[in-house]
Design a protein around this motif. Structure first.
Motif, mmCIF file in Angstrom:
data_model
loop_
_atom_site.group_PDB
_atom_site.id
_atom_site.type_symbol
_atom_site.label_atom_id
_atom_site.label_comp_id
_atom_site.label_asym_id
_atom_site.label_seq_id
_atom_site.Cartn_x
_atom_site.Cartn_y
_atom_site.Cartn_z
ATOM 1 N N LYS A 196 1.076 5.708 0.787
ATOM 2 C CA LYS A 196 0.491 6.949 1.291
ATOM 3 C C LYS A 196 1.193 8.106 0.606
ATOM 4 O O LYS A 196 2.420 8.122 0.526
ATOM 5 C CB LYS A 196 0.649 7.036 2.793
ATOM 6 C CG LYS A 196 0.132 8.329 3.396
ATOM 7 C CD LYS A 196 -0.105 8.177 4.894
ATOM 8 C CE LYS A 196 -0.440 9.496 5.524
ATOM 9 N NZ LYS A 196 0.759 10.277 5.872
ATOM 10 N N ILE A 198 -0.101 -1.152 -6.709
ATOM 11 C CA ILE A 198 -0.408 -0.770 -5.328
ATOM 12 C C ILE A 198 -1.844 -1.202 -5.000
ATOM 13 O O ILE A 198 -2.752 -1.015 -5.807
ATOM 14 C CB ILE A 198 -0.233 0.762 -5.164
ATOM 15 C CG1 ILE A 198 1.244 1.150 -5.243
ATOM 16 C CG2 ILE A 198 -0.877 1.269 -3.880
ATOM 17 C CD1 ILE A 198 2.101 0.642 -4.098
ATOM 18 N N GLN A 199 -2.033 -1.769 -3.793
ATOM 19 C CA GLN A 199 -3.315 -2.380 -3.439
ATOM 20 C C GLN A 199 -4.289 -1.416 -2.763
ATOM 21 O O GLN A 199 -5.500 -1.665 -2.754
ATOM 22 C CB GLN A 199 -3.066 -3.563 -2.512
ATOM 23 C CG GLN A 199 -2.268 -4.682 -3.164
ATOM 24 C CD GLN A 199 -3.073 -5.405 -4.231
ATOM 25 O OE1 GLN A 199 -4.071 -6.024 -3.923
ATOM 26 N NE2 GLN A 199 -2.647 -5.293 -5.476
ATOM 27 N N ALA A 200 -3.767 -0.370 -2.140
ATOM 28 C CA ALA A 200 -4.631 0.633 -1.512
ATOM 29 C C ALA A 200 -3.805 1.903 -1.340
ATOM 30 O O ALA A 200 -2.578 1.842 -1.172
ATOM 31 C CB ALA A 200 -5.150 0.163 -0.160
ATOM 32 N N LEU A 201 -4.508 3.048 -1.380
ATOM 33 C CA LEU A 201 -3.809 4.337 -1.354
ATOM 34 C C LEU A 201 -4.401 5.226 -0.268
ATOM 35 O O LEU A 201 -5.624 5.355 -0.159
ATOM 36 C CB LEU A 201 -3.960 5.030 -2.712
ATOM 37 C CG LEU A 201 -3.260 6.381 -2.880
ATOM 38 C CD1 LEU A 201 -1.744 6.192 -2.913
ATOM 39 C CD2 LEU A 201 -3.735 7.071 -4.151
ATOM 40 N N GLU A 251 -1.511 2.902 -8.983
ATOM 41 C CA GLU A 251 -2.438 1.814 -9.310
ATOM 42 C C GLU A 251 -1.879 0.950 -10.432
ATOM 43 O O GLU A 251 -1.928 -0.289 -10.356
ATOM 44 C CB GLU A 251 -3.793 2.381 -9.711
ATOM 45 C CG GLU A 251 -4.833 1.312 -9.991
ATOM 46 C CD GLU A 251 -6.196 1.907 -10.290
ATOM 47 O OE1 GLU A 251 -7.161 1.548 -9.602
ATOM 48 O OE2 GLU A 251 -6.290 2.747 -11.205
ATOM 49 N N ILE A 298 -8.676 1.326 -6.881
ATOM 50 C CA ILE A 298 -8.221 0.646 -5.670
ATOM 51 C C ILE A 298 -8.780 1.369 -4.436
ATOM 52 O O ILE A 298 -9.147 2.544 -4.514
ATOM 53 C CB ILE A 298 -6.670 0.579 -5.598
ATOM 54 C CG1 ILE A 298 -6.069 1.973 -5.690
ATOM 55 C CG2 ILE A 298 -6.120 -0.360 -6.662
ATOM 56 C CD1 ILE A 298 -4.539 1.995 -5.536
ATOM 57 N N THR A 313 0.849 -1.191 0.000
ATOM 58 C CA THR A 313 0.000 0.000 0.000
ATOM 59 C C THR A 313 0.886 1.243 0.000
ATOM 60 O O THR A 313 2.090 1.148 0.230
ATOM 61 C CB THR A 313 -0.939 0.010 1.219
ATOM 62 O OG1 THR A 313 -0.150 0.108 2.409
ATOM 63 C CG2 THR A 313 -1.785 -1.243 1.268
#
Ligand SMILES: Cc1cc2nc3c(=O)[nH]c(=O)nc-3n(C[C@H](O)[C@H](O)[C@H](O)COP(=O)(O)O)c2cc1C
Length: 131
Positions: free
Chosen positions: A11, A35-38, A31, A67, A9
């Motif tokens: 940030k 990347i799985q989450a932002l 993405e 995502i 992930t």
């Protein structure tokens, strides 16, 4: 993310500076890279902690990627969490400073989002909100 077997992930902030708010571009790159989450803090790098968070860029990022997205910055109350979720369309909020000295904020936010009501204060819990 071919290099590792675990989800990665990321940030970011909304950009380098107010004149270069490239958060949407960076989010798309992230993405595309797997990347799985932002999570996005709604200030730029050059702003530090100065000025108000702006959530417009987070909303624009929501429109640009699929995502899971965490909105972050100046979320100090359950009501603010609800407003930011509604405004940005983010999947979740990330809370930083408002949790310092007030770890109850997470259950307060959860309860408020689920019911629309505020939880009563716990014994010994202070009512003021950290800034
Ligand atoms: C003590 C402290 C440590 C932090 N450490 C990090 C960090 O290691 N990595 C990071 O991305 N952000 C870090 N931050 C920034 C927060 O994650 C968050 O983006 C920022 O404080 C804005 O959110 P808030 O208004 O909810 O605090 C830190 C913030 C604080 C107050």
């Amino acid at each position: 993310m071919a290099a590792v077997d675990v989800p990665v992930t990321l940030k970011i902030r909304t950009g380098w500076s107010p004149d270069n708010r490239n958060g949407v571009t960076i989010a798309r790159i992230a993405e595309d890279a797997g990347i799985q989450a932002l999570a996005v803090h709604g200030r730029t790098r050059s702003c530090g902690y100065k000025g108000d968070v702006e959530y417009d860029t987070i909303a624009a990022i929501r429109q640009s990627i699929d995502i899971p997205l965490f909105a972050n910055g100046d979320i100090t109350t359950p009501q603010k969490a609800g407003e930011v979720l509604n405004f940005t369309g983010a999947d979740a909020v990330m809370v930083g400073r408002a949790a310092q000295g007030n770890p109850w904020i997470f259950r307060e936010i959860n309860h408020y989002l689920a019911t629309g009501n505020e939880l009563p204060l716990l014994k010994g819990q202070k009512s003021e909100t950290p800034c």
